[in-house]
Motif scaffolding. Structure first.
Motif, PDB file in Angstrom:
ATOM      1  N   PRO A 112      -5.061  -7.612  21.481  1.00 13.40           N
ATOM      2  CA  PRO A 112      -5.381  -6.196  21.236  1.00 13.40           C
ATOM      3  C   PRO A 112      -4.803  -5.311  22.334  1.00 13.40           C
ATOM      4  N   HIS A 113      -4.710  -4.015  22.044  1.00 12.26           N
ATOM      5  CA  HIS A 113      -4.231  -3.038  23.021  1.00 12.26           C
ATOM      6  C   HIS A 113      -5.378  -2.097  23.377  1.00 12.26           C
ATOM      7  N   ILE A 114      -5.712  -2.003  24.645  1.00  8.80           N
ATOM      8  CA  ILE A 114      -6.687  -0.994  25.066  1.00  8.80           C
ATOM      9  C   ILE A 114      -6.055   0.011  26.022  1.00  8.80           C
ATOM     10  N   MET A 115      -4.755  -0.153  26.272  1.00  8.00           N
ATOM     11  CA  MET A 115      -4.006   0.774  27.121  1.00  8.00           C
ATOM     12  C   MET A 115      -2.516   0.580  26.829  1.00  8.00           C
ATOM     13  N   VAL A 116      -1.722   1.541  27.233  1.00  8.85           N
ATOM     14  CA  VAL A 116      -0.267   1.435  27.106  1.00  8.85           C
ATOM     15  C   VAL A 116       0.285   0.927  28.434  1.00  8.85           C
ATOM     16  N   ASP A 143       3.702  11.083  24.592  1.00 10.75           N
ATOM     17  CA  ASP A 143       2.284  11.411  24.749  1.00 10.75           C
ATOM     18  C   ASP A 143       1.356  10.348  24.179  1.00 10.75           C
ATOM     19  N   PHE A 144       1.910   9.223  23.716  1.00 15.89           N
ATOM     20  CA  PHE A 144       1.049   8.219  23.097  1.00 15.89           C
ATOM     21  C   PHE A 144       0.049   7.642  24.092  1.00 15.89           C
ATOM     22  N   GLY A 145       0.441   7.534  25.344  1.00 15.61           N
ATOM     23  CA  GLY A 145      -0.453   6.987  26.358  1.00 15.61           C
ATOM     24  C   GLY A 145      -1.726   7.776  26.539  1.00 15.61           C
ATOM     25  N   SER A 146      -1.699   9.072  26.218  1.00 14.79           N
ATOM     26  CA  SER A 146      -2.923   9.870  26.329  1.00 14.79           C
ATOM     27  C   SER A 146      -3.885   9.583  25.190  1.00 14.79           C
ATOM     28  N   ALA A 147      -3.339   9.144  24.044  1.00 10.46           N
ATOM     29  CA  ALA A 147      -4.186   8.806  22.898  1.00 10.46           C
ATOM     30  C   ALA A 147      -4.752   7.398  23.017  1.00 10.46           C
ATOM     31  N   LEU A 148      -4.014   6.509  23.693  1.00 10.47           N
ATOM     32  CA  LEU A 148      -4.463   5.132  23.892  1.00 10.47           C
ATOM     33  C   LEU A 148      -4.529   4.870  25.390  1.00 10.47           C
ATOM     34  N   SER A 149      -5.464   5.520  26.043  1.00 11.27           N
ATOM     35  CA  SER A 149      -5.625   5.355  27.487  1.00 11.27           C
ATOM     36  C   SER A 149      -6.866   4.517  27.749  1.00 11.27           C
ATOM     37  N   SER A 186       0.832  -1.204   0.000  1.00 11.97           N
ATOM     38  CA  SER A 186       0.000   0.000   0.000  1.00 11.97           C
ATOM     39  C   SER A 186       0.868   1.257   0.000  1.00 11.97           C
ATOM     40  N   THR A 187       0.236   2.400  -0.232  1.00 12.64           N
ATOM     41  CA  THR A 187       0.966   3.667  -0.270  1.00 12.64           C
ATOM     42  C   THR A 187       1.812   3.839   0.991  1.00 12.64           C
ATOM     43  N   PRO A 188       3.122   4.042   0.854  1.00 16.13           N
ATOM     44  CA  PRO A 188       3.964   4.178   2.061  1.00 16.13           C
ATOM     45  C   PRO A 188       3.733   5.498   2.781  1.00 16.13           C
ATOM     46  N   ARG A 189       4.148   5.524   4.014  1.00 15.37           N
ATOM     47  CA  ARG A 189       4.132   6.752   4.807  1.00 15.37           C
ATOM     48  C   ARG A 189       5.267   7.645   4.348  1.00 15.37           C
ATOM     49  N   PRO A 190       5.013   8.924   4.075  1.00 17.38           N
ATOM     50  CA  PRO A 190       6.130   9.827   3.767  1.00 17.38           C
ATOM     51  C   PRO A 190       7.143   9.819   4.906  1.00 17.38           C
ATOM     52  N   HIS A 191       8.400   9.672   4.595  1.00 20.17           N
ATOM     53  CA  HIS A 191       9.401   9.485   5.642  1.00 20.17           C
ATOM     54  C   HIS A 191       9.537  10.682   6.570  1.00 20.17           C
ATOM     55  N   ALA A 192       9.197  11.864   6.100  1.00 26.13           N
ATOM     56  CA  ALA A 192       9.290  13.045   6.956  1.00 26.13           C
ATOM     57  C   ALA A 192       8.050  13.220   7.831  1.00 26.13           C
ATOM     58  N   GLN A 193       7.077  12.341   7.678  1.00 26.57           N
ATOM     59  CA  GLN A 193       5.802  12.483   8.382  1.00 26.57           C
ATOM     60  C   GLN A 193       5.608  11.349   9.384  1.00 26.57           C
ATOM     61  N   ASP A 194       5.408  11.693  10.629  1.00 21.87           N
ATOM     62  CA  ASP A 194       5.090  10.693  11.642  1.00 21.87           C
ATOM     63  C   ASP A 194       3.592  10.428  11.636  1.00 21.87           C
ATOM     64  N   TRP A 195       3.217   9.209  12.018  1.00 17.68           N
ATOM     65  CA  TRP A 195       1.796   8.958  12.212  1.00 17.68           C
ATOM     66  C   TRP A 195       1.294   9.821  13.360  1.00 17.68           C
ATOM     67  N   PRO A 196       0.076  10.358  13.251  1.00 15.69           N
ATOM     68  CA  PRO A 196      -0.489  11.080  14.402  1.00 15.69           C
ATOM     69  C   PRO A 196      -0.687  10.115  15.566  1.00 15.69           C
ATOM     70  N   LEU A 197      -0.698  10.638  16.780  1.00 16.76           N
ATOM     71  CA  LEU A 197      -0.797   9.767  17.945  1.00 16.76           C
ATOM     72  C   LEU A 197      -2.152   9.056  18.024  1.00 16.76           C
ATOM     73  N   ASP A 198      -3.150   9.561  17.336  1.00 20.16           N
ATOM     74  CA  ASP A 198      -4.441   8.880  17.275  1.00 20.16           C
ATOM     75  C   ASP A 198      -4.583   8.081  15.974  1.00 20.16           C
ATOM     76  N   TYR A 199      -3.472   7.534  15.472  1.00 18.53           N
ATOM     77  CA  TYR A 199      -3.514   6.845  14.184  1.00 18.53           C
ATOM     78  C   TYR A 199      -4.410   5.607  14.225  1.00 18.53           C
TER      79      TYR A 199
END
Length: 277
Positions: free
Chosen positions: A137-141, A187-193, A72-85
């Motif tokens: 599955p992950h429901i928390m960090v 800050d990823f833990g705040s998006a996956l809390s 599939s279309t790759p992620r641009p290398h200069a772009q991080d996934w948003p924390l709510d990806y």
């Protein structure tokens, strides 16, 4: 699996999605199961698991590589996934893919790891989801899991992890760093809390089978026990001698559990058979 491609427009960005149809394709009434791969997975990385499960359980299967993975279309290398990806994959990309493919009616979700989280989040807002099977599955960090993610980074930079993953991704750096940088962001833990996920999961009405290995280095039993605390009807399967990938470590136990779950929940969705005159 023979791959094909579908073009999506998500938030104004055109995406090419690699996908394959597996299992029972000559019976349009057979339950549809959509497979959602792990954080370093892809269509190819599933190997023959979706085909085997669909054949054994009588499902039609849709398998795809999320943007940034596989072909599939790759992620641009200069772009991080948003924390709510994970939320964006559940609420933006997956609905767009199903719409583009003309999927109508009800469907189930089979998700592994990140894919399990995406499955849960999607079902919370899409009542047409008829069933959920989620592996690790992950429901928390958890710090326990973050230690393994840090070790994966070390193995990618110093060991052979990059070469092992490269066989499954057209742009392996897109896949690895998108996942690794997001999870290790402070800050990823705040998006996956657990609090945020609980607000969503309580809306799920589909039956759930949640499976986890007792030797999973990426998460403890608190992950699937947490799902059951929110949704008490959740069926739990805790596998001995099993790490993060039950479909690889305990394939027979997984297949039997899926067959039983499917017989009890999915085939009640089929229209009744009419007697021949």
């Amino acid at each position: 699996m023979a791959a094909e491609f579908c073009t999506l427009d998500v938030a104004g960005a055109p995406l090419q999605i690699e996908l394959a149809w597996v299992g029972v394709q000559d019976d349009p009434a057979a339950p549809l199961m959509v497979f959602l791969h792990e954080g370093l997975g892809s269509l190819a990385a599933w190997r023959d698991t979706p085909h085997q499960l669909c054949t054994a359980c009588g499902w039609r299967g849709l398998v795809y590589s999320r943007p940034g993975y596989g072909g599939s279309t790759p992620r641009p290398h200069a772009q991080d996934w948003p924390l709510d990806y994970l939320q964006r994959q559940a609420w933006e990309v997956l609905p767009a893919l199903l719409h583009a493919l003309g999927v109508q009616g009800r469907y189930g979700l089979f998700g592994h790891s990140d894919g399990g989280t995406i499955a849960l989040l999607h079902a919370a807002r899409h009542p047409e989801t008829h069933s959920l099977i989620v592996l690790a599955p992950h429901i928390m960090v958890e710090e326990f899991g973050l230690a393994s993610i840090r070790e994966a980074r070390r193995q990618y930079l110093e060991g052979d992890l990059r070469s092992r993953l490269a066989r499954y991704h057209a742009d392996v750096d897109s896949a690895f760093w998108g996942w690794n940088n997001a999870w290790l962001h402070p800050d990823f833990g705040s998006a996956l809390s657990l609090g945020q996920i609980s607000l969503e999961l309580k809306h799920i009405r589909a039956p759930i089978l949640a499976i986890q290995g007792l030797e999973d280095p990426y998460g403890t039993m608190a992950q699937i026990d947490g799902i059951a605390a929110i949704l008490p009807a959740t069926e739990l399967l805790k596998l001995k001698r099993c790490g993060h990938a039950p479909h690889r470590d305990q394939p027979q136990h997984l297949l039997e559990a899926c067959q039983s779950f499917s017989a009890r929940h999915l085939f009640s969705l089929l229209p009744p058979q009419r007697d021949l005159p």
